[in-house]
Design a protein around this motif. Structure first.
Motif, PDB file in Angstrom:
ATOM      1  N   ASN A  49       0.004  -8.458  18.854  1.00 34.80           N
ATOM      2  CA  ASN A  49      -0.044  -9.480  17.802  1.00 34.80           C
ATOM      3  C   ASN A  49      -0.550  -8.968  16.462  1.00 34.80           C
ATOM      4  O   ASN A  49      -0.706  -9.746  15.533  1.00 34.80           O
ATOM      5  CB  ASN A  49      -0.941 -10.641  18.258  1.00 34.80           C
ATOM      6  CG  ASN A  49      -0.392 -11.325  19.488  1.00 34.80           C
ATOM      7  OD1 ASN A  49       0.649 -11.942  19.439  1.00 34.80           O
ATOM      8  ND2 ASN A  49      -1.095 -11.181  20.604  1.00 34.80           N
ATOM      9  N   ASN A  50      -0.827  -7.671  16.394  1.00 38.93           N
ATOM     10  CA  ASN A  50      -1.378  -7.196  15.125  1.00 38.93           C
ATOM     11  C   ASN A  50      -1.051  -5.716  14.954  1.00 38.93           C
ATOM     12  O   ASN A  50      -0.591  -5.048  15.878  1.00 38.93           O
ATOM     13  CB  ASN A  50      -2.897  -7.422  15.080  1.00 38.93           C
ATOM     14  CG  ASN A  50      -3.385  -7.680  13.668  1.00 38.93           C
ATOM     15  OD1 ASN A  50      -2.716  -7.364  12.684  1.00 38.93           O
ATOM     16  ND2 ASN A  50      -4.571  -8.252  13.551  1.00 38.93           N
ATOM     17  N   ASP A  51      -1.327  -5.219  13.764  1.00 40.93           N
ATOM     18  CA  ASP A  51      -1.054  -3.830  13.447  1.00 40.93           C
ATOM     19  C   ASP A  51      -2.109  -3.362  12.457  1.00 40.93           C
ATOM     20  O   ASP A  51      -2.193  -3.852  11.323  1.00 40.93           O
ATOM     21  CB  ASP A  51       0.351  -3.700  12.848  1.00 40.93           C
ATOM     22  CG  ASP A  51       0.693  -2.267  12.476  1.00 40.93           C
ATOM     23  OD1 ASP A  51      -0.142  -1.375  12.711  1.00 40.93           O
ATOM     24  OD2 ASP A  51       1.804  -2.039  11.962  1.00 40.93           O
ATOM     25  N   GLY A  52      -2.935  -2.410  12.889  1.00 47.19           N
ATOM     26  CA  GLY A  52      -4.019  -1.923  12.045  1.00 47.19           C
ATOM     27  C   GLY A  52      -3.551  -1.284  10.755  1.00 47.19           C
ATOM     28  O   GLY A  52      -4.327  -1.202   9.792  1.00 47.19           O
ATOM     29  N   HIS A  53      -2.304  -0.841  10.698  1.00 45.15           N
ATOM     30  CA  HIS A  53      -1.794  -0.227   9.467  1.00 45.15           C
ATOM     31  C   HIS A  53      -1.780  -1.219   8.304  1.00 45.15           C
ATOM     32  O   HIS A  53      -1.814  -0.813   7.140  1.00 45.15           O
ATOM     33  CB  HIS A  53      -0.380   0.324   9.698  1.00 45.15           C
ATOM     34  CG  HIS A  53      -0.338   1.448  10.698  1.00 45.15           C
ATOM     35  ND1 HIS A  53      -0.386   1.234  12.058  1.00 45.15           N
ATOM     36  CD2 HIS A  53      -0.246   2.801  10.513  1.00 45.15           C
ATOM     37  CE1 HIS A  53      -0.323   2.407  12.684  1.00 45.15           C
ATOM     38  NE2 HIS A  53      -0.231   3.370  11.775  1.00 45.15           N
ATOM     39  N   ARG A  54      -1.732  -2.512   8.627  1.00 44.76           N
ATOM     40  CA  ARG A  54      -1.697  -3.531   7.561  1.00 44.76           C
ATOM     41  C   ARG A  54      -2.979  -3.532   6.719  1.00 44.76           C
ATOM     42  O   ARG A  54      -2.989  -4.008   5.577  1.00 44.76           O
ATOM     43  CB  ARG A  54      -1.543  -4.927   8.171  1.00 44.76           C
ATOM     44  CG  ARG A  54      -0.276  -5.161   8.957  1.00 44.76           C
ATOM     45  CD  ARG A  54      -0.337  -6.536   9.590  1.00 44.76           C
ATOM     46  NE  ARG A  54       0.802  -6.807  10.463  1.00 44.76           N
ATOM     47  CZ  ARG A  54       0.882  -7.864  11.260  1.00 44.76           C
ATOM     48  NH1 ARG A  54      -0.098  -8.753  11.273  1.00 44.76           N
ATOM     49  NH2 ARG A  54       1.942  -8.037  12.026  1.00 44.76           N
ATOM     50  N   TYR A  55      -4.078  -3.042   7.297  1.00 40.89           N
ATOM     51  CA  TYR A  55      -5.387  -3.201   6.659  1.00 40.89           C
ATOM     52  C   TYR A  55      -5.878  -1.923   5.993  1.00 40.89           C
ATOM     53  O   TYR A  55      -6.999  -1.867   5.491  1.00 40.89           O
ATOM     54  CB  TYR A  55      -6.402  -3.672   7.702  1.00 40.89           C
ATOM     55  CG  TYR A  55      -5.930  -4.894   8.449  1.00 40.89           C
ATOM     56  CD1 TYR A  55      -5.949  -6.146   7.841  1.00 40.89           C
ATOM     57  CD2 TYR A  55      -5.428  -4.795   9.740  1.00 40.89           C
ATOM     58  CE1 TYR A  55      -5.489  -7.268   8.511  1.00 40.89           C
ATOM     59  CE2 TYR A  55      -4.965  -5.913  10.421  1.00 40.89           C
ATOM     60  CZ  TYR A  55      -4.988  -7.140   9.800  1.00 40.89           C
ATOM     61  OH  TYR A  55      -4.523  -8.250  10.465  1.00 40.89           O
ATOM     62  N   ILE A  56      -5.038  -0.900   5.960  1.00 37.34           N
ATOM     63  CA  ILE A  56      -5.490   0.391   5.425  1.00 37.34           C
ATOM     64  C   ILE A  56      -5.809   0.303   3.937  1.00 37.34           C
ATOM     65  O   ILE A  56      -6.844   0.797   3.478  1.00 37.34           O
ATOM     66  CB  ILE A  56      -4.439   1.474   5.718  1.00 37.34           C
ATOM     67  CG1 ILE A  56      -4.432   1.775   7.224  1.00 37.34           C
ATOM     68  CG2 ILE A  56      -4.720   2.735   4.912  1.00 37.34           C
ATOM     69  CD1 ILE A  56      -3.362   2.755   7.652  1.00 37.34           C
ATOM     70  N   LYS A  57      -4.925  -0.333   3.165  1.00 37.32           N
ATOM     71  CA  LYS A  57      -5.168  -0.428   1.719  1.00 37.32           C
ATOM     72  C   LYS A  57      -6.486  -1.164   1.439  1.00 37.32           C
ATOM     73  O   LYS A  57      -7.289  -0.738   0.594  1.00 37.32           O
ATOM     74  CB  LYS A  57      -4.009  -1.154   1.042  1.00 37.32           C
ATOM     75  CG  LYS A  57      -4.050  -1.130  -0.482  1.00 37.32           C
ATOM     76  CD  LYS A  57      -2.784  -1.734  -1.067  1.00 37.32           C
ATOM     77  CE  LYS A  57      -2.712  -1.541  -2.561  1.00 37.32           C
ATOM     78  NZ  LYS A  57      -3.850  -2.147  -3.278  1.00 37.32           N
ATOM     79  N   GLU A  58      -6.712  -2.253   2.175  1.00 34.43           N
ATOM     80  CA  GLU A  58      -7.948  -3.028   2.016  1.00 34.43           C
ATOM     81  C   GLU A  58      -9.169  -2.177   2.366  1.00 34.43           C
ATOM     82  O   GLU A  58     -10.202  -2.240   1.688  1.00 34.43           O
ATOM     83  CB  GLU A  58      -7.870  -4.258   2.926  1.00 34.43           C
ATOM     84  CG  GLU A  58      -9.152  -5.050   3.066  1.00 34.43           C
ATOM     85  CD  GLU A  58      -9.039  -6.092   4.174  1.00 34.43           C
ATOM     86  OE1 GLU A  58     -10.070  -6.380   4.807  1.00 34.43           O
ATOM     87  OE2 GLU A  58      -7.924  -6.604   4.415  1.00 34.43           O
ATOM     88  N   LEU A  59      -9.062  -1.349   3.415  1.00 31.03           N
ATOM     89  CA  LEU A  59     -10.177  -0.508   3.825  1.00 31.03           C
ATOM     90  C   LEU A  59     -10.441   0.607   2.815  1.00 31.03           C
ATOM     91  O   LEU A  59     -11.605   0.974   2.575  1.00 31.03           O
ATOM     92  CB  LEU A  59      -9.908   0.079   5.214  1.00 31.03           C
ATOM     93  CG  LEU A  59     -10.012  -0.920   6.363  1.00 31.03           C
ATOM     94  CD1 LEU A  59      -9.451  -0.321   7.654  1.00 31.03           C
ATOM     95  CD2 LEU A  59     -11.450  -1.353   6.575  1.00 31.03           C
ATOM     96  N   ILE A  60      -9.391   1.129   2.226  1.00 27.63           N
ATOM     97  CA  ILE A  60      -9.584   2.142   1.175  1.00 27.63           C
ATOM     98  C   ILE A  60     -10.374   1.546   0.018  1.00 27.63           C
ATOM     99  O   ILE A  60     -11.278   2.179  -0.545  1.00 27.63           O
ATOM    100  CB  ILE A  60      -8.222   2.690   0.702  1.00 27.63           C
ATOM    101  CG1 ILE A  60      -7.582   3.538   1.807  1.00 27.63           C
ATOM    102  CG2 ILE A  60      -8.382   3.526  -0.575  1.00 27.63           C
ATOM    103  CD1 ILE A  60      -6.175   4.003   1.489  1.00 27.63           C
ATOM    104  N   GLU A  61     -10.056   0.311  -0.331  1.00 24.14           N
ATOM    105  CA  GLU A  61     -10.781  -0.365  -1.415  1.00 24.14           C
ATOM    106  C   GLU A  61     -12.245  -0.576  -1.062  1.00 24.14           C
ATOM    107  O   GLU A  61     -13.107  -0.632  -1.947  1.00 24.14           O
ATOM    108  CB  GLU A  61     -10.103  -1.703  -1.722  1.00 24.14           C
ATOM    109  CG  GLU A  61      -8.707  -1.554  -2.337  1.00 24.14           C
ATOM    110  CD  GLU A  61      -7.952  -2.877  -2.406  1.00 24.14           C
ATOM    111  OE1 GLU A  61      -8.491  -3.887  -1.893  1.00 24.14           O
ATOM    112  OE2 GLU A  61      -6.827  -2.895  -2.961  1.00 24.14           O
TER     113      GLU A  61
END
Length: 823
Positions: A49-61
């Motif tokens: 139901n999810n994909d951690g790749h979606r949150y990479i940009k947010e984590l970089i910030e």
């Protein structure tokens, strides 16, 4: 323990990363749990139901600079000073790193598996071994494919023994856990029916679990279970077997159990010609089973008999629950009854953070904190940093140690030497509009704080098990295709359980939609921080501004309401607003008929205010096999109508027609989504057990407030209709029809559950109390009473009343306190 990013790359056999100087101290699998971003290594895991790749940009910030991915998202390609380690399988990479880290330490490791009791046994072993060892152990119940590697990562040079849980839900999973944990001593608690859906049989589940012990030096288990005994022999586990039994004189460890009248239990283990005796202050079977396993483990580890006896007697209960309770002055309480150690604090704060809303500030009440290897200065400095990262604005520390380290915390912090000092200097009025996490060691008696800050002190509570919600959700998710979404029904305030906590849980589980009955329910969920799509099934509204602002998606079931929404949408400047088209294929309640389809398409095509997001219908007789011909006609009508509607639009319109029963009986008609209702709450709709091992979500409990003995011939209650035919003990319970206990359940028509026995009602159900016969049940004032739940089913009460379980669940009054919990 810290690694350089170059070392991580070498472990995974990857090319040298671009930025070599980065240091890793945190393995991060949840983007919401960032505490030390610059030293975090994020694993972009893909789940159903999810994909951690979606949150990479947010984590970089947020400052995270190191990622393990299976591909680099286009929106972050070329980001300076960021390492992307590209692997084929992100989860396997996590396991590889954990396995490597474990191999650096040649210390004894205890691996615990089984169906129940793993966490309690782990914490008891910690209590028992703490005087002798510096211990690293699983936080809470971190025993999964993700939890185990995160637990193992806590091993460091100061660790002298490890205690880790291993939990599985599918065949083949234990091989990975065994390779990571590599236990030297294995303990099997038991094999029950829990988590059985992923296995062909109970034997297969048992066989999978004991694979944890493949390379153990010793394994402890109860040979009184014939299945365990047989599978142990079949699998030829080469370890030394410390099998124990209370019935088999040939067992390696012969155990004698002596339950005492004061609630304690004497345990004698005869092993190697010697007796080891101990006593515990518990007498329930699960505690006895765990205690025996713990005693044998201590014997194996060489702990002196007198120390074992003394420490067993001091064992304390292990609270594994996170309770969510309504507090005073619009506060919300999270009471964590788990141990007050450092590693369990972060999961509790994550749980708290996911319940934060804009209208409540975050407060933590924290006792002295335990840690096995870290200095107190480092630990409290880390805690202060962690609280700041989690957005905690107010900190209350209770205890000598935390008070001594007050300078590490922000200015909006107060410290008290004891719980008594805090209570004598604080009132409930000192708290308002706060989300309050209460977390403390057993010694501090923090249950008193929870009681003081609770909004309602009614002895009657509705306990809502959020783990059961997850279990039931996943039970049905396993029955549908990966591409099929689940619409989770939380109308009628979550079938009486309260919709907000359920919605939070379902949102995190990846439900496609929530469905509510009226717009006000949806508005309340939005105010509570729910961001996922919400479908409104009865969208007659007055305040269209609020509906549109809250992005609530209405059901459209008539031309009248369709035209009203178009008119109001134009007035509000709305374009392409998602709506759900209801078809009447045979329920004959609400919805467009097949003859309406040409006009419906024409109206929808003539405007740009609304766009059909889905088209759906209700089955009238899914649970009646004798009416399957009628159901098949409904499917045919739905197919024709939905296909006709789709031909009028270029975008894909989602389709859904199956309810809980339909998912079970007609999986070939699941289309794009299904709607999960009563089965989500643990109430089966099929009598043939075809819906699997559903768990009750709601348990209505109360307590005994009075017990009196009366002679035969005495009458009990209004109108003297409760006539006693023998000398009887009658208990009074603080629950009546104003709480939702139907009056027709009186006069012995129903029973409650007290201390393992059914106790029938006596006389009439009053407004606020009722009476039950406890003549044959040992009980006392203050004992817990189950009105419905695991032992008295909602279905049983519904059958007595000639109604359906829905009515029982939704009848529980709002004055009854709701307590939400997760283990």
């Amino acid at each position: 323990m810290k690694y350089t990013i170059s070392q991580i790359s070498e472990i995974l056999e990857l090319k040298t990363p671009a930025f070599l100087l980065h240091t890793i101290s945190v393995l991060l699998t949840d983007s919401r749990s960032v505490t030390y971003p610059s030293e975090s290594l994020f694993f972009a895991l893909r789940t159903r139901n999810n994909d951690g790749h979606r949150y990479i940009k947010e984590l970089i910030e947020k400052g995270v600079r190191n990622f393990i991915v299976d591909n680099v998202p286009v929106n972050v390609v070329g980001t300076p000073n960021v390492n992307f380690l590209v692997v084929k399988d992100v989860k396997k990479a996590l396991h590889t790193i954990a396995r490597h880290h474990r191999m650096q330490y040649g210390i004894p490791v205890i691996g615990i598996t089984g169906s129940r009791g793993k966490t309690t046994l782990k914490e008891w072993l910690y209590q028992l071994l703490q005087p002798d060892y510096r211990i690293v152990r699983s936080p809470r119940s971190f025993n999964s494919q993700i939890g185990v590697p995160l637990s193992l990562w806590e091993m460091n040079r100061d660790s002298e023994i490890g205690i880790f849980e291993a939990g599985i839900s599918l065949s083949g999973e234990m091989k990975e856990l065994q390779a990571m944990i590599q236990p030297t001593l294995g303990i099997l608690t038991n094999i029950g029916g829990e988590h059985a859906e992923g296995f062909p049989s109970k034997r297969d589940k048992c066989r999978e679990k004991i694979r944890l012990f493949k390379e153990c030096e010793c394994v402890i288990y109860c040979s009184d279970d014939p299945l365990i005994r047989e599978v142990m022999e079949e699998e030829e586990i080469a370890a030394r077997h410390l099998d124990w039994s209370v019935t088999d004189p040939d067992a390696t460890v012969k155990v004698t159990i002596n339950k005492r009248s004061d609630g304690s239990t004497g345990i004698k283990c005869h092993i190697n010609g010697a007796d080891h005796e101990a006593s515990i202050n518990f007498n329930d079977p699960a505690s006895i089973e765990n205690a025996v396993g713990a005693i044998i483990a201590l014997i194996y580890l060489g702990v002196a008999p007198e120390k074992i006896a003394a420490r067993m007697e001091r064992l304390t209960p292990v609270g594994t629950r996170l309770n969510v309770i309504e507090g005073v002055n619009d506060c919300m309480l999270i009471y964590d009854s788990y141990t007050g150690d450092y590693h369990s604090l972060s999961p509790a704060l994550d749980f708290m953070q996911r319940r934060a809303t804009a209208d409540r500030t975050s407060t933590v009440i924290l006792s002295d904190v335990m840690h096995e290897t870290m200095t107190s200065e480092n630990m409290y400095s880390n805690i202060a940093h962690l609280l700041k990262q989690k957005g905690v604005t107010r900190i209350i520390g209770i205890g000598e140690e935390i008070s001594r380290h007050a300078p590490y915390f922000n200015q909006n912090s107060k410290f008290y030497r004891s719980t008594e000092e805090f209570l004598s200097n604080t009132t409930p009025n000192d708290f308002s509009h706060e989300l309050i996490l209460i977390k403390g060691s057993d010694d501090f008696g923090f249950h008193r704080l929870s009681e003081v800050l609770e909004a309602r002190q009614h002895e009657t509570v509705l306990e809502v098990n959020l783990d059961a919600v997850v279990h039931n959700f996943n039970n049905f998710r396993s029955r549908i295709k990966p591409t099929t979404g689940i619409v989770a029904m939380v109308k009628a305030s979550g079938y009486g359980a309260g919709s907000y906590e359920l919605a939070k849980t379902l949102q995190s589980q990846g439900a496609a939609y929530l469905a509510v009955a009226v717009a006000d329910e949806g508005v309340d969920l939005r105010k509570a921080g729910i961001t996922m799509p919400i479908m409104v099934l009865n969208p007659r509204v007055v305040n269209y501004t609020t509906l549109f602002d809250c992005r609530l998606e209405p059901e459209i079931y008539s031309f009248e309401i369709l035209e009203e929404f178009i008119r109001e949408g134009r007035r509000h400047g709305i374009h392409d607003y998602p709506v759900h088209i209801k078809l009447d294929t045979g329920m004959h309640r609400l919805g467009f008929l097949e003859a309406d389809m040409p006009r419906l398409k024409k109206v929808l095509q003539s405007q740009d205010v609304l766009t059909p997001k889905s088209v759906f219908s209700h089955l009238a007789a899914a649970d009646s096999p004798e009416m399957d011909d009628y159901t098949m006609e409904q499917f045919e009508i739905f197919a024709r109508c939905s296909e006709s509607l789709q031909r009028g639009f270029s975008h894909h319109i989602l389709r859904h027609i199956l309810n809980s029963t339909g998912i079970t009986r007609f999986p070939e008609h699941q289309y794009d989504m299904v709607r999960l209702g009563i089965c989500l709450y643990g109430i089966p709709t099929m009598p043939d057990h075809s819906q699997g091992d559903l768990r009750p979500v709601s348990t209505l409990r109360t307590s005994v407030i009075s017990i009196k003995e009366w002679p035969a011939g005495t009458t009990i209650g209004y109108s003297r209709k409760g006539l006693l035919h023998r000398r009887s003990r009658i208990a009074t319970l603080p629950i009546g029809y104003a709480d939702g206990l139907n009056r027709h359940l009186g006069y012995g028509n129903a029973a409650v559950w007290i201390n393992g026995r059914r106790c029938p009602t006596v006389g009439s159900i009053c407004m606020d109390v009722c009476m039950v016969d406890v003549t044959d049940t040992p009980c006392k004032v203050g004992d817990t009473v189950e009105v419905f739940g695991h032992n008295i089913s909602v279905i049983e009460l519904a059958d007595i009343l000639g109604t359906i379980p829905y009515e029982i669940l939704t009848s529980v009054a709002s004055r009854v306190k709701r307590v939400y919990y997760r283990e």
